[in-house]
Design an enzyme around this catalytic site. Sequence first.
Site, PDB file in Angstrom:
ATOM      1  N   ARG A 294      12.401   0.298  -3.320  1.00  0.00           N
ATOM      2  CA  ARG A 294      12.548  -1.145  -3.520  1.00  0.00           C
ATOM      3  C   ARG A 294      11.751  -1.537  -4.757  1.00  0.00           C
ATOM      4  O   ARG A 294      10.528  -1.338  -4.816  1.00  0.00           O
ATOM      5  CB  ARG A 294      12.062  -1.907  -2.297  1.00  0.00           C
ATOM      6  CG  ARG A 294      12.927  -1.683  -1.066  1.00  0.00           C
ATOM      7  CD  ARG A 294      12.501  -2.575   0.076  1.00  0.00           C
ATOM      8  NE  ARG A 294      12.698  -3.967  -0.259  1.00  0.00           N
ATOM      9  CZ  ARG A 294      13.840  -4.638  -0.111  1.00  0.00           C
ATOM     10  NH1 ARG A 294      14.892  -4.016   0.371  1.00  0.00           N
ATOM     11  NH2 ARG A 294      13.928  -5.906  -0.423  1.00  0.00           N
TER      12      ARG A 294
ATOM     13  N   ASP B 207      22.886  -9.526 -14.398  1.00  0.00           N
ATOM     14  CA  ASP B 207      22.155  -9.064 -13.225  1.00  0.00           C
ATOM     15  C   ASP B 207      23.057  -8.056 -12.514  1.00  0.00           C
ATOM     16  O   ASP B 207      24.017  -8.420 -11.839  1.00  0.00           O
ATOM     17  CB  ASP B 207      21.845 -10.257 -12.315  1.00  0.00           C
ATOM     18  CG  ASP B 207      21.066  -9.873 -11.065  1.00  0.00           C
ATOM     19  OD1 ASP B 207      20.979  -8.662 -10.770  1.00  0.00           O
ATOM     20  OD2 ASP B 207      20.559 -10.776 -10.383  1.00  0.00           O
TER      21      ASP B 207
ATOM     22  N   LYS C   8      19.452  -0.567  -3.394  1.00  0.00           N
ATOM     23  CA  LYS C   8      20.881  -0.862  -3.272  1.00  0.00           C
ATOM     24  C   LYS C   8      21.718   0.366  -3.662  1.00  0.00           C
ATOM     25  O   LYS C   8      21.463   1.466  -3.197  1.00  0.00           O
ATOM     26  CB  LYS C   8      21.250  -2.097  -4.099  1.00  0.00           C
ATOM     27  CG  LYS C   8      20.532  -3.378  -3.673  1.00  0.00           C
ATOM     28  CD  LYS C   8      21.088  -4.587  -4.397  1.00  0.00           C
ATOM     29  CE  LYS C   8      20.441  -5.885  -3.946  1.00  0.00           C
ATOM     30  NZ  LYS C   8      19.088  -6.072  -4.520  1.00  0.00           N
TER      31      LYS C   8
ATOM     32  N   THR D  35      17.864  -4.171  -9.517  1.00  0.00           N
ATOM     33  CA  THR D  35      16.953  -3.577  -8.556  1.00  0.00           C
ATOM     34  C   THR D  35      17.122  -2.066  -8.656  1.00  0.00           C
ATOM     35  O   THR D  35      18.061  -1.565  -9.285  1.00  0.00           O
ATOM     36  CB  THR D  35      17.264  -4.033  -7.117  1.00  0.00           C
ATOM     37  OG1 THR D  35      18.657  -3.820  -6.861  1.00  0.00           O
ATOM     38  CG2 THR D  35      16.926  -5.496  -6.923  1.00  0.00           C
TER      39      THR D  35
ATOM     40  N   TYR E 142      -5.198   0.308 -10.906  1.00  0.00           N
ATOM     41  CA  TYR E 142      -4.762  -0.877 -11.646  1.00  0.00           C
ATOM     42  C   TYR E 142      -4.361  -0.466 -13.054  1.00  0.00           C
ATOM     43  O   TYR E 142      -5.032   0.345 -13.689  1.00  0.00           O
ATOM     44  CB  TYR E 142      -5.889  -1.910 -11.728  1.00  0.00           C
ATOM     45  CG  TYR E 142      -5.761  -3.015 -10.712  1.00  0.00           C
ATOM     46  CD1 TYR E 142      -4.783  -3.996 -10.859  1.00  0.00           C
ATOM     47  CD2 TYR E 142      -6.607  -3.072  -9.609  1.00  0.00           C
ATOM     48  CE1 TYR E 142      -4.655  -5.013  -9.927  1.00  0.00           C
ATOM     49  CE2 TYR E 142      -6.492  -4.082  -8.673  1.00  0.00           C
ATOM     50  CZ  TYR E 142      -5.511  -5.052  -8.840  1.00  0.00           C
ATOM     51  OH  TYR E 142      -5.376  -6.058  -7.918  1.00  0.00           O
TER      52      TYR E 142
ATOM     53  N   GLU F 126      -2.686  -2.967 -15.513  1.00  0.00           N
ATOM     54  CA  GLU F 126      -2.076  -4.114 -16.188  1.00  0.00           C
ATOM     55  C   GLU F 126      -1.932  -3.833 -17.675  1.00  0.00           C
ATOM     56  O   GLU F 126      -2.816  -3.250 -18.309  1.00  0.00           O
ATOM     57  CB  GLU F 126      -2.932  -5.359 -15.967  1.00  0.00           C
ATOM     58  CG  GLU F 126      -2.902  -5.856 -14.528  1.00  0.00           C
ATOM     59  CD  GLU F 126      -3.801  -7.053 -14.304  1.00  0.00           C
ATOM     60  OE1 GLU F 126      -3.501  -7.825 -13.380  1.00  0.00           O
ATOM     61  OE2 GLU F 126      -4.786  -7.199 -15.052  1.00  0.00           O
TER      62      GLU F 126
END
Length: 488
Positions: free
Chosen positions: A290, A252, A284, A281, A75, A77
């Site tokens: 991903r 975008d 693509k 992203t 973790y 964060e």
Amino acid sequence: MRARHPTRRTVTDISELSKAYQTLLSTIEAVEPRIAEATRSELADQRDSLKLIASENYASLPVLATMGTWLSDKYAEGTVGHRFYAGCQNVDTVESVAAEHARELFGAEYAYVQPHSGIDANLTAYWAILAHHVEMPALEEFGVKNVQALTEADWETLRARFGQQRLLGMSLDAGGHLTHGFRPNVSGKMFHQNHYGTDPETQLLDYDAVAAKAREFKPLILVAGYSAYPRRVNFAKMREIADEVGAVLMVDMAHFAGLVAGKVFTGEEDPIPYAQVVTTTTHKSLRGPRGGMVLATQEYAADVDRGCPLVLGGPLSHVMAAKAVALAEARTKEFQTYAQAVADNAKALAEGLLTRGGKLVTGGTDNHIVLLDVTGYGLTGRQAESALLDAGIVTNRNAVPNDPNGAWYTSGVRLGTPALTSRGFTTSDMDSVAQLIDEVLRSTTPVPTKDGKPGKAKYDLASDVAANSHNVAGGMLQAHPLYPGFEL
């Protein structure tokens, strides 16, 4: 020149990688054999089909391997050097390296590599811009405990109380994305939203019309970028429009990030020098894992950094590591060759369809997308998509401007060249692919409903046509193997 995929390594490299993946799957098989089998089957399916989905690609084996590590167990964060958990020094290194590659690759002032997806990246960007420009009260002031339970009237009240923030983006049927203010999406609920489309005749962006809509609507955020628009965008003009109405230009570039990274889109077609905030992203056309990413000017850096906890939870450290590897691959001359081949192949595919009588939205392409209007074949997009899949050609149905069949059945099929280009397909191969697509669609007939009315879903494709398509496609796929020499 053929684009060389980064997995075309030496025989020794491939042999060692094969052994490593075989061991990995054997380990998985001992716990849950169905997962191991599905994983093997997915590789087989991808090897044996012509993948023309514009939003998909093939990541390199090093990128894939990077995701399967113990970085997944941590973790982290917060941000680099400012975590809410102890022991994050290695995650700090991973995130710093990924952000460094992103900044250098795109020439951006700031990069945030934590978003799990493109939608997460867009939400992070939207909230960062709002936080920077709008004094927002806390949701608790309105007694909101469950956002999912809010009615449309509740959302209208919230938008008004939050400053009636406004967003102007490309409409869905013109090629925009659902996160650009589509009402069922959260972006369409966060904002008082409106859309710009394309010219009814040319189906191209009309910058004067966009400017007129912006002057009338006066958005806080002007969104540029697309999901199914087969042309390039002049971002200098979009920034002029945004500046005139006092809007923030957000781009975008999820679909065409690889063409920006590969220097196919330069000058006014490169969004980085013009947009204050850019999202993408990392799969693509960028050919990574991903995931998502936000690039921004320093003015918005601190606000974007609040993506966690505002939108995101703990970042996926193993995916950030894979992003770093993919971005390092994208900084090579080899990737630039690949990116140019993606655009060249799309143009060849478009020309191949046009010469056979196909109807294309905007009449062609100058990016990686070809949008085929299948009404000329007497089909809906759903029928065409299904028939092509039967023939070993993987596509996705897509709306065309002012689509009479709506967003579910559609009148179009979206085609993209990033994945086949990764396998080494050339422009002559793409003409053969165009011939296959045309033959399959000409051999497909819609099946009427029981009452004799035209059906939108059922179809009939002659079995010999499907078999022939599989045979021809199989020959092309064998000539351009996926992960050549790699065996499971």
